[in-house]
Design a protein around this motif. Structure first.
Motif, mmCIF file in Angstrom:
data_model
loop_
_atom_site.group_PDB
_atom_site.id
_atom_site.type_symbol
_atom_site.label_atom_id
_atom_site.label_comp_id
_atom_site.label_asym_id
_atom_site.label_seq_id
_atom_site.Cartn_x
_atom_site.Cartn_y
_atom_site.Cartn_z
ATOM 1 N N ALA A 271 0.849 -1.191 0.000
ATOM 2 C CA ALA A 271 0.000 0.000 0.000
ATOM 3 C C ALA A 271 0.883 1.239 0.000
ATOM 4 O O ALA A 271 2.098 1.164 0.240
ATOM 5 N N ASP A 272 0.279 2.379 -0.272
ATOM 6 C CA ASP A 272 1.037 3.645 -0.266
ATOM 7 C C ASP A 272 1.598 3.939 1.120
ATOM 8 O O ASP A 272 2.679 4.527 1.241
ATOM 9 N N TYR A 273 0.867 3.573 2.162
ATOM 10 C CA TYR A 273 1.323 3.715 3.545
ATOM 11 C C TYR A 273 1.124 2.352 4.207
ATOM 12 O O TYR A 273 -0.013 1.895 4.338
ATOM 13 N N ARG A 274 2.228 1.732 4.601
ATOM 14 C CA ARG A 274 2.118 0.396 5.179
ATOM 15 C C ARG A 274 2.886 0.316 6.493
ATOM 16 O O ARG A 274 3.969 0.920 6.621
ATOM 17 N N ALA A 275 2.331 -0.415 7.444
ATOM 18 C CA ALA A 275 2.993 -0.623 8.736
ATOM 19 C C ALA A 275 3.439 -2.075 8.852
ATOM 20 O O ALA A 275 2.674 -2.991 8.537
ATOM 21 N N THR A 276 4.681 -2.271 9.301
ATOM 22 C CA THR A 276 5.198 -3.619 9.562
ATOM 23 C C THR A 276 5.897 -3.610 10.918
ATOM 24 O O THR A 276 6.059 -2.573 11.553
ATOM 25 N N ASP A 277 6.326 -4.798 11.338
ATOM 26 C CA ASP A 277 7.135 -4.958 12.557
ATOM 27 C C ASP A 277 6.430 -4.376 13.783
ATOM 28 O O ASP A 277 7.043 -3.650 14.578
#
Length: 510
Positions: A271-277
């Motif tokens: 996605a254009d803004y993605r969250a991981t970890d």
């Protein structure tokens, strides 16, 4: 303005009087009890405070003109004062959006307008956007939604009957009020019924935000397809750009509807803004934000995946509006609590108490999964289901609560015109299927008291369903009741009862 100016370009038929000689000087309303001399009364069929049968009463209160709808045979039999103007339109709600917007000078054109729709997260995202813009840019932001209307900390008084997304005359009044007080951005919650009934028309929305779609409001819409289509109205001509949750399949539909105008956010897919970890604790969540080929360390003072998703929606929206990304990321870690959304305190005995608005299967599942992920003791859940609302979710909510909890306490949640015990009976089979022990208290205060008395150190008590609502709806009455205030009061009383001399050993800690 004269009625003719407000109706310019709109198809209408004059039944009586001259719209060019009907000056509207005291506002626009659907509610006959809010008519003043100089008002325009709009007779919306089925509206509790008005309708075609109220036109005569509205004229008696001083309305100079009225809009009525369709070919209702009763209209031809009514006799109104000769000096009043009556105009027929095809749909009074659609006409009202145009008329009210023009009456207040089309205020939405002069501010950055954000509308948020979705089953869950609307209030949280609206608060996060307001806080992020205030912290990062010192912006003056208006918020309209479930918790009322305000500019920053300044509440705007409105009648109790005003909805989460107000009817168009009230909504346009609020926008005009905010414009006149130098508000630069307005964030409003756009409910499915508001979109279906044209309340958000003519607000000139710059960014429409879609959070998710899960089961709710089937009492209003009948099917999930109807519910989805009501939500999608926001992205079919009402907004210029969209910020959508790519983890939800409905997000792809919006991309097709608005090609080239959609910004995405997600946790599970590109996605254009993605969250991981994600690293979740009771005090918040740390994560890595990915945008434009760069990775940024970020944190929010709220636990849970769904809180991160709400933060991404807020961040993306503010960035789309032109605000600086680095300062927005820095602001995330300083966001204040959202009233009634995972709002918590700790008792002197070490019990964590959380008040949350979760009142649908999906929202209850997400909140409880988050609590279970970090709670070292037991999870005790106090919940119920609202009366006169979708009954098909009651068994599911019982099953979800039982699956994630060590003890459940069933209780009333705005029973309205239903028998509270009958509602609990419908929830019970879902709970029984999990084997989790539970108690029943139709009185909500008794239920909260029992849960707190049963909890010990390291336990978490979730009080779900009402969030920051300051009342309990029983039949047609709004009875004062706050989950948070009640829980704090009961916690203090129970602590005092356990201590010699009846004095608490320590104050309840936020």
């Amino acid at each position: 303005m004269h009625l003719s100016e407000l109706l310019a370009g709109q198809v209408h038929h004059v039944l009586q009087g001259d719209p060019s000689r009907a000056p509207i000087t005291a506002g626009v309303t659907f509610d006959v009890d809010r008519v003043w001399p100089g008002s325009l009364f709009i007779a919306v069929p089925g509206h509790r405070e008005g309708g075609p049968d109220s036109v005569t009463a509205a004229f008696a209160r001083g309305a100079v003109a009225a809009l009525v709808e369709g070919e209702d045979a009763r209209l031809g039999a009514m006799v109104w004062p000769a000096d009043k103007c009556t105009v027929r339109v095809a749909d009074t709600r659609q006409a009202a959006a145009v008329v009210a917007s023009r009456y207040f000078g089309e205020p939405g054109r002069l501010m950055d307008m954000v509308a948020i729709t979705g089953t869950n997260g609307k209030t949280s995202v609206s608060y996060m956007i307001e806080s992020a813009l205030r912290i990062s840019a010192g912006a003056r932001v208006g918020v309209i939604g479930t918790a009322g209307s305000r500019i920053g900390d300044e509440l705007i008084p409105m009648p109790h009957s005003v909805l989460s997304t107000p009817e168009s005359p009230d909504l346009q009044y609020l926008l005009g009020h905010m414009r006149d007080r130098a508000t630069g951005t307005v964030v409003l919650e756009a409910t499915s019924m508001a979109l279906l009934t044209h309340r958000v028309n003519r607000t000139f929305i710059d960014v429409g935000v879609f959070t998710n779609l899960t089961q709710d409001h089937l009492d209003d819409h009948g099917t999930m397809a109807n519910y989805r289509n009501a939500k999608l109205r926001l992205f079919r001509g009402l907004c210029q750009q969209a910020v959508v949750n790519a983890d939800d399949p409905v997000g792809a539909e919006i991309g097709v509807t608005m090609p080239g105008a959609v910004t995405t956010y997600a946790l599970d897919v590109p996605a254009d803004y993605r969250a991981t970890d994600l690293a979740v604790s009771a005090s918040g969540t740390h994560f890595t934000l990915h945008h434009g080929g760069h990775a940024y360390p970020a944190a929010i003072p709220f636990p849970g995946r769904y809180s991160v998703a709400n933060a991404l929606a807020s961040l993306a929206t503010c960035h789309v509006l032109g605000h600086d990304l680095d300062t927005l990321i820095a602001a995330l870690s300083h966001l204040p609590p959202v009233p009634g959304r995972f709002e918590r305190f700790e008792t002197p005995e070490g019990t964590s108490v959380i008040v949350d608005y979760a009142h649908s299967p999906d929202s209850l599942d997400k909140v409880l999964a988050t609590i279970r992920s970090y709670t070292r003791g037991r999870v005790i859940t106090v919940f119920g289901c609202g009366g006169d609302r979708d009954t098909t979710k009651r068994v599911a909510m019982g099953r979800i609560a039982g699956t994630h909890s060590d003890l459940c306490v069933l209780t009333s949640d705005n029973p309205r015109n239903e028998d509270p015990e009958a509602i609990l009976d419908q929830i019970t089979p879902g709970l029984v299927s999990t084997g989790t022990p539970f108690e029943r208290f139709a009185d909500r205060r008794d239920a909260i008291a029992f849960a707190l008395s049963a909890a010990g150190p390291k336990d978490t008590v979730l009080i779900a369903g009402k969030g920051s609502e300051p009342y309990q709806t029983v039949r047609e009455e709004l009875l004062p009741f706050s989950d948070m205030a009640t829980a704090r009061e009961l916690a203090q009383e129970q602590t005092a009862a356990r201590c010699p001399g009846g004095r608490p050993a320590a104050a309840v800690r936020s």
